[in-house]
Design a protein around this motif. Structure first.
Motif, PDB file in Angstrom:
ATOM      1  N   THR A  23      70.596  55.535  60.465  1.00 45.36           N
ATOM      2  CA  THR A  23      69.185  55.129  60.388  1.00 45.36           C
ATOM      3  C   THR A  23      69.139  53.683  59.901  1.00 45.36           C
ATOM      4  N   VAL A  24      68.289  52.878  60.514  1.00 42.21           N
ATOM      5  CA  VAL A  24      68.259  51.461  60.137  1.00 42.21           C
ATOM      6  C   VAL A  24      66.894  51.058  59.597  1.00 42.21           C
ATOM      7  N   THR A  25      66.920  50.105  58.697  1.00 41.03           N
ATOM      8  CA  THR A  25      65.694  49.507  58.151  1.00 41.03           C
ATOM      9  C   THR A  25      65.857  47.999  58.234  1.00 41.03           C
ATOM     10  N   GLU A  26      64.830  47.318  58.781  1.00 37.56           N
ATOM     11  CA  GLU A  26      64.891  45.852  58.774  1.00 37.56           C
ATOM     12  C   GLU A  26      63.598  45.329  58.167  1.00 37.56           C
ATOM     13  N   MET A  27      63.746  44.416  57.204  1.00 38.84           N
ATOM     14  CA  MET A  27      62.551  43.928  56.522  1.00 38.84           C
ATOM     15  C   MET A  27      62.704  42.435  56.213  1.00 38.84           C
ATOM     16  N   THR A  28      61.559  41.826  55.966  1.00 37.02           N
ATOM     17  CA  THR A  28      61.540  40.426  55.526  1.00 37.02           C
ATOM     18  C   THR A  28      60.840  40.415  54.170  1.00 37.02           C
ATOM     19  N   VAL A  29      61.517  39.870  53.176  1.00 36.96           N
ATOM     20  CA  VAL A  29      61.046  39.967  51.798  1.00 36.96           C
ATOM     21  C   VAL A  29      60.651  38.597  51.245  1.00 36.96           C
ATOM     22  N   CYS A  30      59.557  38.579  50.496  1.00 34.24           N
ATOM     23  CA  CYS A  30      59.177  37.384  49.731  1.00 34.24           C
ATOM     24  C   CYS A  30      59.044  37.814  48.274  1.00 34.24           C
ATOM     25  N   CYS A  31      59.686  37.079  47.378  1.00 35.18           N
ATOM     26  CA  CYS A  31      59.624  37.438  45.948  1.00 35.18           C
ATOM     27  C   CYS A  31      59.305  36.196  45.124  1.00 35.18           C
ATOM     28  N   LEU A  32      58.126  36.196  44.519  1.00 30.75           N
ATOM     29  CA  LEU A  32      57.667  35.015  43.759  1.00 30.75           C
ATOM     30  C   LEU A  32      57.447  35.410  42.309  1.00 30.75           C
TER      31      LEU A  32
ATOM     32  N   PRO B 150      60.612  54.317  50.691  1.00 34.49           N
ATOM     33  CA  PRO B 150      59.522  53.589  51.313  1.00 34.49           C
ATOM     34  C   PRO B 150      59.423  52.174  50.741  1.00 34.49           C
ATOM     35  N   PRO B 151      58.888  51.248  51.493  1.00 36.83           N
ATOM     36  CA  PRO B 151      58.827  49.852  51.053  1.00 36.83           C
ATOM     37  C   PRO B 151      58.084  49.674  49.734  1.00 36.83           C
ATOM     38  N   GLU B 152      57.136  50.574  49.438  1.00 35.96           N
ATOM     39  CA  GLU B 152      56.401  50.513  48.165  1.00 35.96           C
ATOM     40  C   GLU B 152      57.369  50.712  46.986  1.00 35.96           C
ATOM     41  N   LEU B 153      58.338  51.615  47.179  1.00 31.69           N
ATOM     42  CA  LEU B 153      59.326  51.875  46.116  1.00 31.69           C
ATOM     43  C   LEU B 153      60.274  50.695  45.974  1.00 31.69           C
ATOM     44  N   PHE B 154      60.793  50.199  47.103  1.00 29.98           N
ATOM     45  CA  PHE B 154      61.741  49.084  47.033  1.00 29.98           C
ATOM     46  C   PHE B 154      61.083  47.860  46.385  1.00 29.98           C
ATOM     47  N   ALA B 155      59.855  47.556  46.784  1.00 29.23           N
ATOM     48  CA  ALA B 155      59.161  46.389  46.214  1.00 29.23           C
ATOM     49  C   ALA B 155      59.001  46.555  44.699  1.00 29.23           C
ATOM     50  N   SER B 156      58.680  47.767  44.276  1.00 32.65           N
ATOM     51  CA  SER B 156      58.478  48.026  42.834  1.00 32.65           C
ATOM     52  C   SER B 156      59.788  47.941  42.062  1.00 32.65           C
ATOM     53  N   ILE B 157      60.887  48.448  42.664  1.00 36.30           N
ATOM     54  CA  ILE B 157      62.206  48.363  42.013  1.00 36.30           C
ATOM     55  C   ILE B 157      62.612  46.891  41.867  1.00 36.30           C
TER      56      ILE B 157
ATOM     57  N   ASN C  59      55.764  38.931  42.180  1.00 34.80           N
ATOM     58  CA  ASN C  59      54.938  39.236  43.354  1.00 34.80           C
ATOM     59  C   ASN C  59      55.878  39.456  44.536  1.00 34.80           C
ATOM     60  N   VAL C  60      55.928  40.700  44.998  1.00 32.07           N
ATOM     61  CA  VAL C  60      56.885  41.040  46.059  1.00 32.07           C
ATOM     62  C   VAL C  60      56.137  41.446  47.318  1.00 32.07           C
ATOM     63  N   LYS C  61      56.461  40.792  48.436  1.00 31.13           N
ATOM     64  CA  LYS C  61      55.926  41.219  49.725  1.00 31.13           C
ATOM     65  C   LYS C  61      57.087  41.677  50.594  1.00 31.13           C
ATOM     66  N   VAL C  62      56.939  42.883  51.147  1.00 27.71           N
ATOM     67  CA  VAL C  62      57.950  43.435  52.060  1.00 27.71           C
ATOM     68  C   VAL C  62      57.287  43.691  53.403  1.00 27.71           C
ATOM     69  N   VAL C  63      57.822  43.060  54.455  1.00 24.86           N
ATOM     70  CA  VAL C  63      57.360  43.328  55.822  1.00 24.86           C
ATOM     71  C   VAL C  63      58.452  44.152  56.491  1.00 24.86           C
ATOM     72  N   THR C  64      58.133  45.384  56.894  1.00 27.30           N
ATOM     73  CA  THR C  64      59.181  46.182  57.554  1.00 27.30           C
ATOM     74  C   THR C  64      58.909  46.201  59.059  1.00 27.30           C
ATOM     75  N   HIS C  65      59.936  45.879  59.816  1.00 28.08           N
ATOM     76  CA  HIS C  65      59.819  45.764  61.268  1.00 28.08           C
ATOM     77  C   HIS C  65      60.117  47.114  61.897  1.00 28.08           C
ATOM     78  N   ARG C  66      59.659  47.255  63.167  1.00 27.65           N
ATOM     79  CA  ARG C  66      59.823  48.562  63.818  1.00 27.65           C
ATOM     80  C   ARG C  66      61.138  48.631  64.567  1.00 27.65           C
ATOM     81  N   TRP C  67      61.952  49.652  64.236  1.00 27.05           N
ATOM     82  CA  TRP C  67      63.096  50.035  65.074  1.00 27.05           C
ATOM     83  C   TRP C  67      62.886  51.514  65.405  1.00 27.05           C
TER      84      TRP C  67
END
Ligand SMILES: O=c1[nH]c(=O)c2nn[nH]c2[nH]1
Length: 295
Positions: free
Chosen positions: A28-37, A75-82, A98-106
């Motif tokens: 299973t794959v996950t691809e995301m783009t993260v911004c962390c400020l 879920p991205p909500e958990l990863f961003a919070s961690i 401030n964490v933004k996670v954009v998860t792309h569709r595969w």
């Protein structure tokens, strides 16, 4: 002068993670783009070139990869919070991440009617986003979103009874094409800490699926009197379906398809009920937005 607000970090950090279930032979794959400020006691790095308070953005990037390796990325909500919690716990002078996670569709390929164990399709540019503010004193505020879900209906949309005055040329219509790029987001009730986020984990995927299903079903089935009213119906249903959500926000461009009058060519009928060929418009477009709060 003084620094009234400051945040810095790394943007556009692309991360891919594979989960290998060797027993089932399924990957299973996950691809995301993260911004962390980061925010905190960092003003002197701006005002006095004091770099002793700066966690380098390169180190923030490294931390994103390490956190992805050592923790779930969904879920991205958990990863961003961690990820955000790491910075608050590690650096006493950093008070907000401030964490933004954009998860792309595969989407998993179906080959010969069966889900393929390790092949996927990017079936659209739709993304699932999370913006989390992890604050030492205010807790964790999470906003989840569906962005770039482009939809169209060829009928079942009307728009009439609007203001008619010396500025109006738009004809009233009882049957029009409606198309939009859905940008729907929902704000969770702020939680105290990472533990509280972990308790919510089963609800994040459910909420995303509910919001997406409600949006598509209402878009398809509502005899729309306007983008505004159809949007409000979506908000109402999401607030009922997801009690842990306090606020639902929609921003919908109205992507117009104009009728083309061809009557100048041998009286060819192509308007009103005879309209079949239309001119899709790149712009201008309507833009309808709202924020709806549960009672
Ligand atoms: O759904 C619509 N809402 C509007 O406010 C609007 N204005 N022009 N067309 C429109 N369609």
């Amino acid at each position: 002068p003084y620094v009234s607000a400051a945040r810095y970090g790394k943007d556009n950090v692309r991360v891919y993670k594979v989960h290998r279930d060797t027993e089932a032979g399924v990957q299973t794959v996950t691809e995301m783009t993260v911004c962390c400020l980061l925010e905190g006691e960092i003003d002197t790095s701006y005002t006095e070139a004091d770099n002793s308070v700066v966690v380098a953005t390169d180190s923030i990037k490294n931390t994103i990869y390490i956190t992805a390796k050592e923790n779930p990325v969904t879920p991205p909500e958990l990863f961003a919070s961690i990820l955000g919690s790491h910075f608050i716990e590690k650096y006493a002078h950093i008070h907000v991440a401030n964490v933004k996670v954009v998860t792309h569709r595969w989407a998993r390929m179906e080959i010969d009617g069966k889900p393929h164990p390790h092949s996927f399709i990017k079936d659209s540019d739709e993304v699932r986003n999370v913006e989390a503010r992890i604050s030492r004193k205010d807790g964790i505020a999470i906003k989840s979103a569906i962005v770039g879900l482009t939809v169209l209906k060829s009928t079942g949309s009307a728009f009439h009874g609007f203001v008619r005055d010396e500025y109006t040329t738009l004809p009233e219509t009882w049957d029009r094409i409606l198309s939009t790029d859905v940008d729907a987001s929902w704000k969770w009730k702020t939680v105290e800490n990472l533990e509280a986020v972990q308790a919510l984990v089963p609800k994040f995927d459910e909420a995303w699926k509910s919001a997406r299903d409600i949006t598509l079903k209402l878009f398809a089935e509502d005899e729309s009197a306007s983008v505004q009213n159809t949007m409000y119906k979506m908000c109402e249903e999401i607030l009922v379906a997801v009690p842990d959500v306090a606020t639902v926000i929609y921003e919908l461009p109205n992507k117009h398809y104009f009728e083309i009058d061809l009557s100048w060519h041998k009286g060819l009928k192509n308007t009103g009920k005879d309209a079949e060929v239309y001119a899709p418009q790149s712009g201008p477009n309507g833009l309808i937005s709202s924020e709806t709060i549960s009672a």
